[in-house]
Structures are given as structure tokens and as C-alpha cells.
Design a protein around this motif. Structure first.
Motif, PDB file in Angstrom:
ATOM      1  N   GLN A   1       0.855  -1.196   0.000  1.00 38.64           N
ATOM      2  CA  GLN A   1       0.000   0.000   0.000  1.00 38.64           C
ATOM      3  C   GLN A   1       0.884   1.236   0.000  1.00 38.64           C
ATOM      4  O   GLN A   1       1.952   1.225   0.598  1.00 38.64           O
ATOM      5  CB  GLN A   1      -0.856   0.043   1.276  1.00 38.64           C
ATOM      6  CG  GLN A   1      -1.943  -0.993   1.301  1.00 38.64           C
ATOM      7  CD  GLN A   1      -2.601  -1.075   2.681  1.00 38.64           C
ATOM      8  OE1 GLN A   1      -2.323  -0.258   3.555  1.00 38.64           O
ATOM      9  NE2 GLN A   1      -3.456  -2.063   2.854  1.00 38.64           N
ATOM     10  N   VAL A   2       0.404   2.279  -0.663  1.00 37.37           N
ATOM     11  CA  VAL A   2       1.154   3.532  -0.627  1.00 37.37           C
ATOM     12  C   VAL A   2       0.522   4.425   0.442  1.00 37.37           C
ATOM     13  O   VAL A   2      -0.676   4.706   0.400  1.00 37.37           O
ATOM     14  CB  VAL A   2       1.118   4.244  -2.000  1.00 37.37           C
ATOM     15  CG1 VAL A   2       1.967   5.516  -1.965  1.00 37.37           C
ATOM     16  CG2 VAL A   2       1.614   3.299  -3.087  1.00 37.37           C
ATOM     17  N   GLY A   3       1.309   4.847   1.419  1.00 38.58           N
ATOM     18  CA  GLY A   3       0.782   5.681   2.510  1.00 38.58           C
ATOM     19  C   GLY A   3       0.656   7.137   2.083  1.00 38.58           C
ATOM     20  O   GLY A   3       1.065   7.507   0.980  1.00 38.58           O
ATOM     21  N   LEU A   4       0.111   7.947   2.990  1.00 37.23           N
ATOM     22  CA  LEU A   4      -0.043   9.382   2.712  1.00 37.23           C
ATOM     23  C   LEU A   4       1.319  10.047   2.467  1.00 37.23           C
ATOM     24  O   LEU A   4       1.427  11.051   1.770  1.00 37.23           O
ATOM     25  CB  LEU A   4      -0.736  10.077   3.901  1.00 37.23           C
ATOM     26  CG  LEU A   4      -2.212   9.715   4.084  1.00 37.23           C
ATOM     27  CD1 LEU A   4      -2.744  10.327   5.375  1.00 37.23           C
ATOM     28  CD2 LEU A   4      -3.037  10.167   2.876  1.00 37.23           C
TER      29      LEU A   4
ATOM     30  N   ARG B   1       5.781   3.263  -0.168  1.00 39.54           N
ATOM     31  CA  ARG B   1       5.123   1.974  -0.424  1.00 39.54           C
ATOM     32  C   ARG B   1       5.454   1.013   0.710  1.00 39.54           C
ATOM     33  O   ARG B   1       6.619   0.782   1.020  1.00 39.54           O
ATOM     34  CB  ARG B   1       5.638   1.377  -1.733  1.00 39.54           C
ATOM     35  CG  ARG B   1       4.794   1.693  -2.947  1.00 39.54           C
ATOM     36  CD  ARG B   1       5.447   1.090  -4.167  1.00 39.54           C
ATOM     37  NE  ARG B   1       5.147  -0.340  -4.279  1.00 39.54           N
ATOM     38  CZ  ARG B   1       4.036  -0.808  -4.820  1.00 39.54           C
ATOM     39  NH1 ARG B   1       3.117   0.019  -5.293  1.00 39.54           N
ATOM     40  NH2 ARG B   1       3.841  -2.101  -4.906  1.00 39.54           N
ATOM     41  N   ARG B   2       4.422   0.479   1.326  1.00 43.81           N
ATOM     42  CA  ARG B   2       4.644  -0.458   2.445  1.00 43.81           C
ATOM     43  C   ARG B   2       4.130  -1.834   2.083  1.00 43.81           C
ATOM     44  O   ARG B   2       3.152  -1.966   1.346  1.00 43.81           O
ATOM     45  CB  ARG B   2       3.946   0.041   3.706  1.00 43.81           C
ATOM     46  CG  ARG B   2       4.555   1.318   4.218  1.00 43.81           C
ATOM     47  CD  ARG B   2       4.160   1.629   5.647  1.00 43.81           C
ATOM     48  NE  ARG B   2       4.962   2.750   6.120  1.00 43.81           N
ATOM     49  CZ  ARG B   2       4.734   4.025   5.774  1.00 43.81           C
ATOM     50  NH1 ARG B   2       3.708   4.333   4.993  1.00 43.81           N
ATOM     51  NH2 ARG B   2       5.529   4.974   6.211  1.00 43.81           N
TER      52      ARG B   2
ATOM     53  N   LYS C   1       0.742  -5.400  10.536  1.00 46.90           N
ATOM     54  CA  LYS C   1       1.516  -4.197  10.165  1.00 46.90           C
ATOM     55  C   LYS C   1       2.302  -4.357   8.867  1.00 46.90           C
ATOM     56  O   LYS C   1       2.851  -5.426   8.583  1.00 46.90           O
ATOM     57  CB  LYS C   1       2.493  -3.849  11.294  1.00 46.90           C
ATOM     58  CG  LYS C   1       1.829  -3.121  12.443  1.00 46.90           C
ATOM     59  CD  LYS C   1       2.859  -2.463  13.318  1.00 46.90           C
ATOM     60  CE  LYS C   1       2.335  -2.153  14.698  1.00 46.90           C
ATOM     61  NZ  LYS C   1       1.281  -1.174  14.743  1.00 46.90           N
ATOM     62  N   LEU C   2       2.327  -3.262   8.129  1.00 47.00           N
ATOM     63  CA  LEU C   2       3.131  -3.207   6.904  1.00 47.00           C
ATOM     64  C   LEU C   2       4.339  -2.309   7.167  1.00 47.00           C
ATOM     65  O   LEU C   2       4.246  -1.351   7.926  1.00 47.00           O
ATOM     66  CB  LEU C   2       2.304  -2.613   5.751  1.00 47.00           C
ATOM     67  CG  LEU C   2       0.955  -3.273   5.460  1.00 47.00           C
ATOM     68  CD1 LEU C   2       0.266  -2.560   4.294  1.00 47.00           C
ATOM     69  CD2 LEU C   2       1.120  -4.746   5.149  1.00 47.00           C
ATOM     70  N   TYR C   3       5.445  -2.628   6.520  1.00 41.79           N
ATOM     71  CA  TYR C   3       6.650  -1.803   6.652  1.00 41.79           C
ATOM     72  C   TYR C   3       7.163  -1.441   5.263  1.00 41.79           C
ATOM     73  O   TYR C   3       6.849  -2.125   4.281  1.00 41.79           O
ATOM     74  CB  TYR C   3       7.726  -2.553   7.447  1.00 41.79           C
ATOM     75  CG  TYR C   3       7.256  -2.914   8.843  1.00 41.79           C
ATOM     76  CD1 TYR C   3       7.115  -1.937   9.819  1.00 41.79           C
ATOM     77  CD2 TYR C   3       6.900  -4.227   9.158  1.00 41.79           C
ATOM     78  CE1 TYR C   3       6.648  -2.256  11.092  1.00 41.79           C
ATOM     79  CE2 TYR C   3       6.426  -4.556  10.424  1.00 41.79           C
ATOM     80  CZ  TYR C   3       6.305  -3.557  11.386  1.00 41.79           C
ATOM     81  OH  TYR C   3       5.838  -3.869  12.627  1.00 41.79           O
TER      82      TYR C   3
END
Ligand code: UD2
Ligand code: MN
Length: 425
Positions: free
Chosen positions: A62-65, A69-70, A137-139
Motif C-alpha cells: 500500500q502507498v501511505g499518505l 510503499r509499504r 503491520k506493513l513496513y
């Protein structure tokens, strides 16, 4: 009627093919696990390998704000293999000890029960005792790689190797630049040629040796000076890395290179090797005016709603942490005048806070450590922990050193070797 039968046959054929070949559930996956997991002592549960669960499916990136990219860094295949293991000490269970196992001799060389350690697989599985939120959690997809530095002095064979195996088994290979074992002038035969021979099968593992007994501080520095990874991660030589331990550490450094991060340190029992949390997980490092390290509860105003979030730590326990390699040297590494054992955890902690960095404990990263029953190794004459502590207090605590002297008047007259040189430089 005939057409119906044909359809039924086709359907049955498809079903059988699916049962045989579908990844993770098909029989092929059982075969593949047996053939390609060539660690010497893997054991499968008699009832078969547990099926993969829906909440264990890899989540897409996912791309965060913030535009980063996580991704989900869990290795579900390895987790599933671990879940299927059974036998002595597997799943971090205590080894069933008999009285004869507890003879003094078992503890003498290492301060923990080496007989028990020797009877547990080097690849043993651990319980996943992370907070539930950690599992989701994504990192960052792009994380720095790390050199793992493990100093050792006369460490037991199985405890040292289990440290290395657990790191290699539970870390994404692309994040491990190398593992550097730094021998602090051990005299045990198993740590000489046999260790070198063994490590030939692990191309990422290098062995360095000090030329004389240096103590853990200068031994770590020797490893750090040789390290090539973007981050350096220090571990003691009797640890076990738990599930997905590394990405949560590297992720915080990727966000701010001046953050030093520590995993939660779990306890591997020195008698039976059972794996558990430390008493009071919601605690953090502190020290008193005698400079004894202690863990105290996180003050209520600093507690997070979500206990899986990183939290600030005043001082580290010492042995297990990751730091941006260049930042470590910008901080001056360790004071090379600290001898053998102790005090360096304050020195590095004071420096990082005073030099514009920060330090955090990371609840989603867990590593087990064997806290010894007693210190098994010899400390050369004239060297004392008190000297190290005095040295750190004098160099870094300014007028607060006075509090230490009030509690420990005998420190006042100690000569902490090299202190004058250090102050001049
Ligand atoms: C704790 C730390 C340890 C260190 C120490 C204070 C944890 C889990 N452990 O004590 O890392 O910060 O506090 O200094 O936070 N070693 C050498 N040469 C020596 C003595 C030890 O290389 O002369 C190695 C030893 O094999 C081990 C590491 O240094 O890998 C730490 O020593 P320890 O395990 O005796 O320290 P520990 O866990 O009691
Ligand atoms: Mn230790």
C-alpha cells in the motif's frame, strides 16, 4: 444421462488435480516441504502441516499518505513450517528436566544449562507472542540492509549456532548484508577450526577474531569497523530472533536515521530453555544513582492506546539494538576505554539523546536472550565494572556524577584508566 456422467467425471478430475497441486493446500506442497527443507533436524507434526489461515495471506503493498510503499514482510511459508515442528523445546516450550540434567557441571562453562541447549534443535520454533496488531503491520518496501554483529567469548556451541540459525531463518535474506561473529579471544576448541568449518556452509557468515582479550565493547567495535551493511545490528551470542523481528527495526531507522532501535528482549530460561516475555512487558530501561540498570513501568502519560507502537526509551539494556552504521560512527562508536563488560549501554544511550538522535523500543520486534545464572568467564585483574561506570559518569553526567558518588563513595577514589586521555581528546 451420458453427458451428465461426463461432466461429473470432469469435475471429479479437476477436484483431484486441485487437491494434488494447489499451492499450500495440495499434496504437492507437503512433498515440496519435505524435499526442500533440508535443515538436519526438521520434524513435522504427526497430524500433518496445519493449513494456512485466511488472516495469514500476504497483504498487498500500500502507498501511505507520505508516498512510501509499504508491504507485508511476513514469511508465511516459514511461519507455517515452524508451526508444524514438534519435539524438545519446540514452540519455545520448556525442556522436561530431570535432576541429573541439572548437575552443576551443566552450568559451569556458560552460566546456563548447556546439556539442555545441546538437545534442542538449532532451528527450533518459537511462539509468536507479539501483540495482535503486529500481525497486520506493513513496513516500507525499501528497507536498508544490515550487518548483524555478534561478539562472543567462550560461548557454547549450540547456543551460538542457534543464534545464527534463528537470525538466518527468520530474516528476509535481502535485508541481511552479512553476519559477523567476533571472537573475543576464546580458548575453547569448538570455537576455532570446527566453527570455521561449520560456517563454510553459510556464505553470509564471517568470523573475525581479536588478538587479545578485549572485552565486549572493543569486540563489538571490531565488528562494526568491518561491517558493510547500511545498518548495524548487535546481538549477544545466546539469542533467538523471533518472527518478523527485523523489518520493524529497520523501518524506524528508514524513517529517521538517527533513531537507535531495540527489540523487546524475551527470556530464554537458563535451566529449561522455555521462551517467555520478561515480567512486565510494558516497561522500559532506566537506572538508579548506583548506576544499576533496571526496568520501570512506562509512565501513564507516555503510554500509547496501541501497545504495539514504538515507544521512547531513556537507556537501553545494552546487547540488542540496531543503528544506522554511519550514525553510529558519527556518535563516536563506543568509548574504547571501557573494559570487558558494562557501562557501554549508558554511554551510547546518553550520546544518542544528547546528540540530536532518539532511542526506541519496538514492541513488534522480539528477540529471546538467555539471562545467565552466573557469569562464567574470567575478568582480567585490575578491571572492574565500577571503573567503567565511573568513567561514563565523569565523561557524560557532569554535575550529576555527584549523585553517583553520594551513593557510591568508593567510586570517588577509583582511577578509571584512560579517563584523562579521553577528556583531552
Ligand atoms: C547485558 C547485555 C550485554 C551488555 C552488558 C553490559 C543484554 C541482553 N545483554 O549483559 O549485551 O550490554 O549488559 O555490558 O542486553 N563478551 C565478549 N567479551 C567479554 C565478555 C562478553 O565478547 O569479555 C560477549 C558475550 O559472549 C556476549 C556479549 O559480549 O555475546 C554480552 O555479554 P554477556 O552476555 O555476558 O552480557 P549480559 O547479557 O549479562
Ligand atoms: Mn547476554
Amino acid at each position: 444421462m451420458r453427458r451428465k456422467e461426463k461432466r461429473l467425471l470432469q469435475f471429479a478430475g479437476l477436484l483431484i488435480a486441485a487437491l494434488l497441486f494447489l499451492p499450500n493446500v495440495g499434496l504437492w506442497s507437503l512433498y515440496r516441504d519435505r524435499v526442500f527443507d533440508n535443515s538436519p533436524d526438521t520434524m513435522d507434526r504427526p497430524g500433518g502441516i496445519p493449513p494456512i489461515q485466511l488472516n495469514q495471506m500476504r497483504k498487498v503493498a500500500q502507498v501511505g499518505l507520505d508516498g512510501v510503499r509499504r508491504t507485508d514482510w511476513h514469511d508465511y511459508e516459514a511461519m507455517r513450517r515452524d508451526a508444524a515442528r514438534f519435539g524438545n523445546g519446540e514452540q519455545g516450550k520448556p525442556f522436561p528436566l530431570t535432576e541429573t540434567d541439572q548437575v552443576d557441571q551443566a552450568y559451569r562453562e556458560n552460566g546456563f544449562n548447556i546439556y539442555v541447549s545441546d538437545r534442542i534443535s538449532l532451528n527450533r520454533s518459537l511462539p509468536d507472542i507479539r501483540h495482535e496488531n503486529c500481525k497486520q503491520k506493513l513496513y516500507a518496501e525499501k528497507l536498508p540492509n544490515t550487518s548483524i554483529i555478534i561478539p562472543f567469548h567462550n560461548e557454547g556451541w549450540s547456543s551460538l549456532l542457534r543464534t545464527v540459525h534463528s537470525v538466518l531463518n527468520r530474516s528476509p535474506p535481502q535485508l541481511i548484508a552479512e553476519v559477523i561473529l567476533v571472537d573475543d579471544f576464546s580458548d575453547k576448541e569448538h570455537l576455532k577450526v570446527p566453527l570455521e568449518e561449520y560456517m563454510k556452509r553459510m556464505p553470509k557468515v564471517h568470523i573475525l577474531r581479536t588478538k587479545k582479550r578485549e572485552g565486549l565493547i572493543r569486540t563489538r567495535l571490531l565488528g562494526a569497523a568491518a561491517a558493510k551493511g547500511e545498518v548495524i545490528t548487535f546481538l549477544d551470542s545466546h539469542c533467538e530472533a523471533n518472527v518478523n523481528w527485523l523489518p520493524p527495526l529497520l523501518d524506524r531507522i528508514a524513517q529517521n536515521r538517527k533513531t537507535i532501535v531495540c527489540p523487546m528482549i524475551d527470556v530464554i530460561d537458563h535451566d529449561n530453555f522455555g521462551y517467555d516475555t520478561q515480567a512486565g512487558d510494558a516497561m522500559r530501561g532506566a537506572f538508579d544513582w548506583e548506576m544499576y540498570y533496571k526496568r520501570i513501568p512506562i509512565p501513564p502519560e507516555l503510554q500509547r492506546d496501541d501497545p504495539s507502537q514504538p515507544f521512547e526509551s531513556p537507556v537501553m539494556a545494552g546487547g540488542l539494538f540496531a543503528v544506522d552504521r554511519k550514525w553510529f560512527w558519527e556518535l563516536g562508536g563506543y568509548d574504547t576505554g571501557l573494559e570487558i563488560w558494562g557501562g557501554e549501554q549508558y554511554e551510547i544511550s546518553f550520546k544518542v539523546w544528547m546528540c540530536g538522535g532518539r532511542m526506541e523500543d519496538i514492541p513488534c520486534s522480539r528477540v529471546g536472550h538467555i539471562y545467565r545464572k552466573y557469569v562464567p568467564y574470567k575478568v582480567p585483574g585490575g578491571i572492574s565494572l565500577a571503573k567503567n561506570l565511573k568513567r561514563v559518569a565523569e565523561v557524560w553526567m557532569d554535575e550529576y556524577a555527584e549523585y553517583v558518588y553520594q551513593r557510591r563513595p568508593e567510586y570517588r577514589h577509583l582511577s578509571a584508566r584512560n579517563m584523562a586521555e579521553r577528556r583531552r581528546s
